[in-house]
Design an enzyme around this catalytic site. Structure first.
Site, PDB file in Angstrom:
ATOM      1  N   PRO A 188      -8.489  -2.286   4.630  1.00  0.00           N
ATOM      2  CG  PRO A 188      -6.942  -2.015   3.486  1.00  0.00           C
ATOM      3  CD  PRO A 188      -7.385  -1.691   5.362  1.00  0.00           C
ATOM      4  CE1 TYR A 195      -2.124  -7.049  10.928  1.00  0.00           C
ATOM      5  CE2 TYR A 195      -3.886  -7.892  10.409  1.00  0.00           C
ATOM      6  CZ  TYR A 195      -3.145  -7.444   9.914  1.00  0.00           C
ATOM      7  OH  TYR A 195      -3.316  -6.354   8.922  1.00  0.00           O
ATOM      8  CG  PHE A 247      -1.682  -0.973   1.305  1.00  0.00           C
ATOM      9  CD1 PHE A 247      -1.907  -2.140   0.231  1.00  0.00           C
ATOM     10  CD2 PHE A 247      -2.450  -0.982   2.755  1.00  0.00           C
ATOM     11  CE1 PHE A 247      -3.091  -2.986   0.451  1.00  0.00           C
ATOM     12  CE2 PHE A 247      -3.028  -2.656   3.105  1.00  0.00           C
ATOM     13  CZ  PHE A 247      -3.564  -3.323   2.029  1.00  0.00           C
ATOM     14  CB  SER A 289      -6.668  -4.712   9.348  1.00  0.00           C
ATOM     15  OG  SER A 289      -7.347  -6.055   8.865  1.00  0.00           O
TER      16      SER A 289
HETATM   17  P1  NDP Z   1       4.144  -5.102   3.090  1.00  0.00           P
HETATM   18  O1  NDP Z   1       4.731  -5.504   3.969  1.00  0.00           O
HETATM   19  O2  NDP Z   1       3.842  -5.365   1.450  1.00  0.00           O
HETATM   20  O3  NDP Z   1       4.709  -3.353   3.205  1.00  0.00           O
HETATM   21  C1  NDP Z   1       5.181  -3.072   4.911  1.00  0.00           C
HETATM   22  C2  NDP Z   1       5.403  -1.749   4.085  1.00  0.00           C
HETATM   23  O4  NDP Z   1       5.902  -1.303   6.296  1.00  0.00           O
HETATM   24  C3  NDP Z   1       7.274  -1.664   3.872  1.00  0.00           C
HETATM   25  O5  NDP Z   1       7.479  -0.845   3.510  1.00  0.00           O
HETATM   26  C4  NDP Z   1       7.918  -2.055   5.111  1.00  0.00           C
HETATM   27  O6  NDP Z   1       9.546  -2.185   4.588  1.00  0.00           O
HETATM   28  C5  NDP Z   1       7.308  -1.146   5.916  1.00  0.00           C
HETATM   29  N1  NDP Z   1       7.536  -1.457   7.891  1.00  0.00           N
HETATM   30  C6  NDP Z   1       7.669  -2.734   8.352  1.00  0.00           C
HETATM   31  N2  NDP Z   1       8.197  -2.962   8.829  1.00  0.00           N
HETATM   32  C7  NDP Z   1       8.479  -1.618   9.550  1.00  0.00           C
HETATM   33  C8  NDP Z   1       8.759  -0.864  10.410  1.00  0.00           C
HETATM   34  N3  NDP Z   1       8.416  -0.948  11.830  1.00  0.00           N
HETATM   35  N4  NDP Z   1       9.080   0.028  10.894  1.00  0.00           N
HETATM   36  C9  NDP Z   1       9.269   0.921   9.226  1.00  0.00           C
HETATM   37  N5  NDP Z   1       8.802   0.523   8.473  1.00  0.00           N
HETATM   38  C10 NDP Z   1       8.863  -1.027   8.519  1.00  0.00           C
HETATM   39  O7  NDP Z   1       2.303  -5.014   3.518  1.00  0.00           O
HETATM   40  P2  NDP Z   1       0.914  -4.035   3.041  1.00  0.00           P
HETATM   41  O8  NDP Z   1       1.606  -3.591   2.487  1.00  0.00           O
HETATM   42  O9  NDP Z   1      -0.427  -5.159   2.778  1.00  0.00           O
HETATM   43  O10 NDP Z   1       0.834  -3.524   4.288  1.00  0.00           O
HETATM   44  C11 NDP Z   1       1.009  -2.175   4.950  1.00  0.00           C
HETATM   45  C12 NDP Z   1      -0.361  -1.632   6.232  1.00  0.00           C
HETATM   46  O11 NDP Z   1      -1.835  -2.348   5.505  1.00  0.00           O
HETATM   47  C13 NDP Z   1      -0.354  -2.913   7.514  1.00  0.00           C
HETATM   48  O12 NDP Z   1      -0.175  -1.506   8.399  1.00  0.00           O
HETATM   49  C14 NDP Z   1      -0.796  -3.790   7.182  1.00  0.00           C
HETATM   50  O13 NDP Z   1      -1.412  -4.296   9.045  1.00  0.00           O
HETATM   51  C15 NDP Z   1      -2.037  -3.071   7.460  1.00  0.00           C
HETATM   52  N6  NDP Z   1      -2.866  -4.210   5.449  1.00  0.00           N
HETATM   53  C16 NDP Z   1      -2.588  -5.311   4.821  1.00  0.00           C
HETATM   54  C17 NDP Z   1      -3.673  -5.343   3.875  1.00  0.00           C
HETATM   55  C18 NDP Z   1      -3.009  -7.150   3.260  1.00  0.00           C
HETATM   56  O14 NDP Z   1      -4.085  -7.821   3.552  1.00  0.00           O
HETATM   57  N7  NDP Z   1      -2.038  -6.916   2.322  1.00  0.00           N
HETATM   58  C19 NDP Z   1      -5.024  -5.439   4.695  1.00  0.00           C
HETATM   59  C20 NDP Z   1      -5.517  -4.487   6.127  1.00  0.00           C
HETATM   60  C21 NDP Z   1      -4.741  -3.924   6.271  1.00  0.00           C
HETATM   61  P3  NDP Z   1      11.295  -2.128   5.585  1.00  0.00           P
HETATM   62  O15 NDP Z   1      10.396  -3.970   6.024  1.00  0.00           O
HETATM   63  O16 NDP Z   1      12.047  -2.600   5.193  1.00  0.00           O
HETATM   64  O17 NDP Z   1      11.178  -1.887   6.830  1.00  0.00           O
HETATM   65  C1  8X3 Z   2      -4.579  -7.812   7.072  1.00  0.00           C
HETATM   66  C2  8X3 Z   2      -5.508  -8.724   6.371  1.00  0.00           C
HETATM   67  O1  8X3 Z   2      -7.492 -10.658   6.790  1.00  0.00           O
HETATM   68  O2  8X3 Z   2      -4.865 -10.955   6.624  1.00  0.00           O
HETATM   69  O3  8X3 Z   2      -5.796  -6.929   7.505  1.00  0.00           O
HETATM   70  O4  8X3 Z   2      -6.325  -9.725   8.256  1.00  0.00           O
HETATM   71  S1  8X3 Z   2      -6.263  -9.914   7.431  1.00  0.00           S
END
Ligand code: NDP
Ligand code: 8X3
Length: 256
Positions: free
Chosen positions: A187, A157, A18, A144
């Protein structure tokens, strides 16, 4: 709708999923971006691409949102450059592990609570005062659907995302009387690196999460964030839930 051209957006976790799609969409629309994550090479590469493709200002900061001193350092650096973010996107976050609670790893729990809850708080506490001083700004918290309904083995989580929902509401209440808006974008299943991280690098297991239906894509969520921040100044969308069409709840799916 109002334009984000020439504004500054700070996006945590901008190197994947995202965050990356949002950085690209915002930069494409003329918004300067402050991008953060922990992996320096990915940040550097993204920074170069955005500058080259869109000619906007890009400031990369490589740090872990779990470290308060690093969040403060970044805010101080922005201050010294006289940059106040117009938009803060609290996106950095993760699920780590999926186990019954009595079998969960404490290190997974700490990673989720420290990143999803405390990291979001640290970023908000360091950036929001600048917005309050200007009486202008917009915070997007990435929650989420896991913050609306608990599911088996989601335990910590789920708890972290319920906390994001509560904090989003709390921030809104505490900002009454200001022009600062705050929205939680929540999402359902979206195909990013999320499940690879959740399953500790097991790509096969991660792939299975998205089989038999069309999950949300990172760009879908970026579009929604863009819509929320482009709403006129008197419109405060406080929360927005989005599922793939094939998923109507945490429990109700149409998988082929
Ligand atoms: P990704 O794993 O694709 O991206 C996560 C990003 O966060 C990466 O850029 C990572 O880079 C960075 N990151 C992780 N931990 C840290 C940290 N401690 N400090 C700084 N940066 C950090 O996941 P998504 O894009 O899917 O997730 C983004 C958000 O969306 C999260 O909060 C997730 O919980 C939420 N979400 C995701 C859903 C899904 O189904 N994908 C649905 C609902 C919510 P790096 O590791 O290099 O730091
Ligand atoms: C990410 C969506 O369904 O894996 O927050 O919890 S789910």
């Amino acid at each position: 709708m109002s334009s984000i051209r020439g504004k500054w957006a700070l996006i945590t976790g901008a190197t994947s999923g995202f965050g990356k799609a949002t950085a690209d969409l915002f930069a494409r629309n003329g918004c300067n971006v402050i991008i953060t994550a922990r992996t320096a090479e990915k940040l550097e590469a993204l920074s170069n691409v955005l500058i080259e493709k869109y000619g906007v200002h890009v400031l990369p900061y490589c740090f872990d949102v779990r470290k308060l001193n690093m969040c403060v350092e970044m805010a101080n650096d922005l201050n010294s450059r006289e940059i106040v973010p117009d938009i803060l996107i609290n996106n950095a976050g993760l699920a780590s592990g999926k186990n019954k609670i009595h079998e969960g790893l404490i290190s997974d729990w700490e990673a989720m609570i420290d990143t999803n809850v405390k990291g979001l708080l640290y970023m908000t506490r360091t950036i929001l005062p600048m917005m309050v001083e200007r009486n202008e700004g917009h915070i997007i918290n990435i929650g989420s659907t896991a913050g609306h309904l608990v599911y088996p083995e989601g335990n910590v989580y789920n708890a972290s995302k319920f906390a994001v929902k509560a904090l989003n509401e709390a921030i809104n209440l505490d900002l009454v009387g200001t022009n600062i808006r705050c929205c939680s974008v929540d999402p359902g299943a979206a195909e990013t690196n999320f499940s690879v991280v959740r399953f500790h690098g097991d790509e096969e297991k991660a792939k299975k999460v998205y089989e038999g239906y069309k999950p949300l894509q990172a760009e879908d969520v970026a579009d929604i964030i863009y819509y929320v921040v482009s709403a006129p100044a008197h419109v405060n969308i406080t929360s927005l839930v989005v599922y793939p069409t094939a998923q109507r709840s945490v429990y109700v799916w149409d998988k082929k």
